[in-house]
Design an enzyme around this catalytic site. Structure first.
Site, mmCIF file in Angstrom:
data_model
loop_
_atom_site.group_PDB
_atom_site.id
_atom_site.type_symbol
_atom_site.label_atom_id
_atom_site.label_comp_id
_atom_site.label_asym_id
_atom_site.label_seq_id
_atom_site.Cartn_x
_atom_site.Cartn_y
_atom_site.Cartn_z
ATOM 1 N N HIS A 206 0.817 -1.225 0.000
ATOM 2 C CA HIS A 206 0.000 0.000 0.000
ATOM 3 C C HIS A 206 0.845 1.267 0.000
ATOM 4 C CE1 HIS A 206 -4.049 -1.800 0.687
ATOM 5 N NE2 HIS A 206 -3.263 -2.835 0.950
ATOM 6 N N ASP A 405 3.335 9.420 -1.092
ATOM 7 C CA ASP A 405 2.170 8.662 -0.621
ATOM 8 C C ASP A 405 1.937 7.524 -1.606
ATOM 9 O OD1 ASP A 405 -0.006 8.178 1.041
ATOM 10 O OD2 ASP A 405 -0.744 10.229 0.952
HETATM 11 C C1 GDG Z 1 -2.188 3.974 3.343
HETATM 12 C C2 GDG Z 1 -1.150 4.619 2.409
HETATM 13 C C3 GDG Z 1 -2.788 4.443 0.539
HETATM 14 C C4 GDG Z 1 -9.093 9.669 7.452
HETATM 15 N N1 GDG Z 1 -9.476 10.441 8.461
HETATM 16 C C5 GDG Z 1 -10.638 9.964 8.926
HETATM 17 C C6 GDG Z 1 -10.967 8.865 8.147
HETATM 18 N N2 GDG Z 1 -9.996 8.695 7.251
HETATM 19 C C7 GDG Z 1 -9.948 7.642 6.229
HETATM 20 C C8 GDG Z 1 -10.082 8.285 4.874
HETATM 21 C C9 GDG Z 1 -9.308 7.337 3.980
HETATM 22 C C10 GDG Z 1 -8.276 6.727 4.915
HETATM 23 O O1 GDG Z 1 -8.679 7.010 6.242
HETATM 24 C C11 GDG Z 1 -6.891 7.335 4.698
HETATM 25 O O2 GDG Z 1 -6.348 6.769 3.539
HETATM 26 P P1 GDG Z 1 -5.127 7.441 2.766
HETATM 27 O O3 GDG Z 1 -4.948 6.710 1.500
HETATM 28 O O4 GDG Z 1 -5.406 8.886 2.518
HETATM 29 O O5 GDG Z 1 -3.849 7.359 3.718
HETATM 30 P P2 GDG Z 1 -3.170 6.226 4.716
HETATM 31 O O6 GDG Z 1 -3.974 6.046 5.938
HETATM 32 O O7 GDG Z 1 -1.772 6.709 4.935
HETATM 33 O O8 GDG Z 1 -3.185 4.862 3.875
HETATM 34 C C12 GDG Z 1 -1.850 5.375 1.292
HETATM 35 C C13 GDG Z 1 -3.692 3.674 1.498
HETATM 36 O O9 GDG Z 1 -2.950 3.024 2.519
HETATM 37 C C14 GDG Z 1 -4.518 2.632 0.747
HETATM 38 O O10 GDG Z 1 -3.720 1.784 0.019
HETATM 39 O O11 GDG Z 1 -3.589 5.215 -0.323
HETATM 40 O O12 GDG Z 1 -0.906 5.920 0.398
HETATM 41 O O13 GDG Z 1 -0.295 5.512 3.132
HETATM 42 O O14 GDG Z 1 -10.141 6.321 3.504
HETATM 43 O O15 GDG Z 1 -11.444 8.402 4.587
HETATM 44 N N3 GDG Z 1 -12.105 8.176 8.340
HETATM 45 C C15 GDG Z 1 -12.925 8.604 9.348
HETATM 46 N N4 GDG Z 1 -12.631 9.644 10.161
HETATM 47 C C16 GDG Z 1 -11.502 10.362 9.990
HETATM 48 O O16 GDG Z 1 -11.243 11.300 10.726
HETATM 49 N N5 GDG Z 1 -14.089 7.941 9.540
#
Ligand code: GDG
Length: 520
Positions: A206, A405
């Site tokens: 990821h 990222d």
């Molecule tokens: C890793 C990789 C890759 C965030 N804040 C809240 C919340 N979220 C949810 C978002 C989103 C997820 O968390 C975050 O996903 P990201 O992709 O932006 O980032 P990472 O957590 O670092 O994820 C990344 C991912 O894995 C998938 O492969 O894209 O590059 O680092 O879905 O919606 N959800 C809630 N409250 C929050 O305050 N409910």
């Protein structure tokens, strides 16, 4: 997104039953999923954590809380549709009969089996906080100076991966497909093969994979690379990551053959679910409330886990720069930054939080006026799903500027929730999502704070027609390439014997950074 009609008679139909209903949504899926839940041909997902955290409530009873990370968000709708088993750490140390019952109950509600891997405090420290998050995480995000190459961490990482492999071994049977996720579990295939497991094994990373000059710094580079090559299929987020992996293999293991087992599969979101929920009256009311509280201005939104890879301090400096160099923007925009607590036990994360809070305070100290406009609204907490969607809907501009990222799902979710298609996405060119969204987003170099400041001004001044054209293009691409498409594509690739025969979704060359764009 399911199988497209013209593709429905491909190799998938000639494969064991578990693959036949890949990605098909709606009523047709459930019976097929039930039929294949016997001892043969199941999908077994393995990740560091189960998609629920188990905690005792005030009465001492275990409560299951659904997790909120990117992986959980991506896989949950898929497993719900097709059933299967998920193996991982339940988020609590120790185990008892009550916890086992709570796991069973949560699994029954979720529609798939949950199998726990118990970890001790010491294992968590050296495997999770240590090797995974103080070595691999910074190294793979191109930040080797933040790595703590402690030899004890590697030893525990190997032991814990063996533990996960043992759990998989006792759950799996010939014909199952085992799909291991992420950087915590890169040794699992090697351990499973040592145990004589002959199932097909897939892996998805990821986070980014670094270039050889960074990867070479890892003291355990050789055994780690050899272990990764024991998987049948290695999935990366982008062509950039896959290429870096290939270059590392070529440099360290020149005799290894790679072409048939590594591909890029950009992860995505459940687009329709986000869009549907974003249109709900409750979300609209919450978004209106935000506008009432922060009236007569455009909102610029940042939402990130607390992490030094997300580029939050530089982003705040860029916002400061905007207000300095363009005084007419004062009072017209507010920057709403939500930081979701994460990995608080690691000292670097503590320091980062302090730095962010000092910067936000500095901007407000310089520009806010009593009873008037406050430039930065900063929240350090986890939002409920309803709040998250309302923030997406309320913001006119999203400012997502990670230093690096794997993908950045927040960017895709923001677009999915932009129902009126009148919002602007400013996105780091070092996010995996940049390849897909290049033609719609304003791409920025997060280290170049003056250009990021200018991008905010450009976004603010962008004519409505251009906002709409850009957002519409991004939404179309995300809708086509949603999380069901991602799972479909990965599992299709997993059953072909040679990835060269498998159509890659990428390689639409437009420049050095963006050579793996998806078609809009
Ligand atoms: C890793 C990789 C890759 C965030 N804040 C809240 C919340 N979220 C949810 C978002 C989103 C997820 O968390 C975050 O996903 P990201 O992709 O932006 O980032 P990472 O957590 O670092 O994820 C990344 C991912 O894995 C998938 O492969 O894209 O590059 O680092 O879905 O919606 N959800 C809630 N409250 C929050 O305050 N409910």
């Amino acid at each position: 997104m399911g199988l497209r009609p013209e593709k429905s008679s491909t190799a998938i139909d000639k494969q064991p039953a578990m693959f036949r209903h890949l990605g098909r949504k709606g009523g047709a899926v459930r019976p097929a999923a039930r039929r294949t839940r016997g001892r043969r041909g199941r999908l077994i997902v393995v990740s560091n954590r189960l998609p629920f955290a188990f905690r005792r409530d005030v009465d001492g009873h275990w409560q299951a809380e659904p997790g909120s990370g990117g992986l959980v968000t991506a896989l949950l709708p898929v497993l719900r549709h097709r059933g299967g088993t998920w193996i991982g750490w339940p988020g609590a140390t120790g185990s008892d009969r009550e916890l086992a019952a709570a796991l069973d109950a949560a699994g029954t509600d979720a529609g798939y089996r949950l199998v726990p891997v118990g970890l001790t405090e010491d294992e968590l420290r050296d495997f999770y906080l240590g090797f995974s998050n103080e070595v691999i995480w910074p190294l793979f995000h191109d930040l080797p100076s933040l790595c703590n190459f402690e030899p004890a961490y590697w030893r525990t990482y190997c032991e814990v991966n063996r533990k996960y492999a043992a759990a998989v071994q006792s759950e799996s049977a010939p014909g199952d497909f085992i799909w291991v996720h992420d950087y915590h579990l890169m040794n699992v295939a090697a351990e499973l093969r040592r145990l004589g497991n002959a199932c097909r094994l897939g892996f998805f990373l990821h986070i980014p994979f670094p270039s050889p000059d960074i990867f070479m710094k890892l003291p355990w580079r050789q055994p780690l690379l050899e272990a990764l090559l024991r998987f049948d299929l290695l999935g990366f987020q982008s062509a950039r990551d896959r290429r870096n992996f290939g270059a590392c293999v070529q440099a360290l293991l020149p005799d290894a053959r790679l072409e048939a087992r590594a591909g890029s599969f950009p992860i995505s979101i459940d687009y329709n679910a986000f869009m549907r929920q974003a249109t709900s009256p409750a979300v609209a009311a919450k978004a209106q409330e935000l506008h009432r509280l922060l009236p007569n201005r455009e909102l610029i939104l940042g939402i990130d886990r607390l992490d030094y890879t997300k580029g939050i301090p530089l982003r705040l400096r860029a916002f400061h720069e905007l207000l300095e160099r363009h005084p007419e923007m004062r009072g017209r925009v507010s920057f709403l930054q939500v930081v979701v607590p994460s990995r608080e036990d690691i000292p670097q994360y503590h320091r980062l939080r302090t730095e962010i809070e000092q910067l936000a305070g500095k901007i407000n100290g310089a520009f806010a006026r009593p009873g008037g406009w406050v430039p930065v609204w900063y929240e350090y907490r986890s939002l409920s799903r309803l709040e998250l969607l309302a923030y997406y809907r309320a913001a006119h501009i999203a400012l997502l500027t990670p230093l690096k990222d794997g993908m950045n799902l927040v960017a895709k979710e923001y677009c999915a929730c932009s129902i009126e298609e009148d919002c602007v996405l400013i996105l780091s060119e070092f996010a995996g999502a940049a390849a897909q969204l290049a033609r719609g987003a304003l791409l920025v170099n997060p280290y170049d704070i003056e250009s990021v400041a200018e991008a905010m001004r450009d976004a603010y001044r962008m004519p409505a027609a251009e906002r709409q054209a850009r957002m519409r293009a991004m939404r179309r691409s995300i809708r086509r390439h949603d999380v069901f498409w991602w799972v479909d594509t990965y599992l299709r690739a997993a059953i072909t014997t040679d990835l060269r025969a498998f159509p890659q979704p990428e390689r639409f060359a437009t420049g050095a950074v963006l050579e793996d764009q998806l078609p809009l």
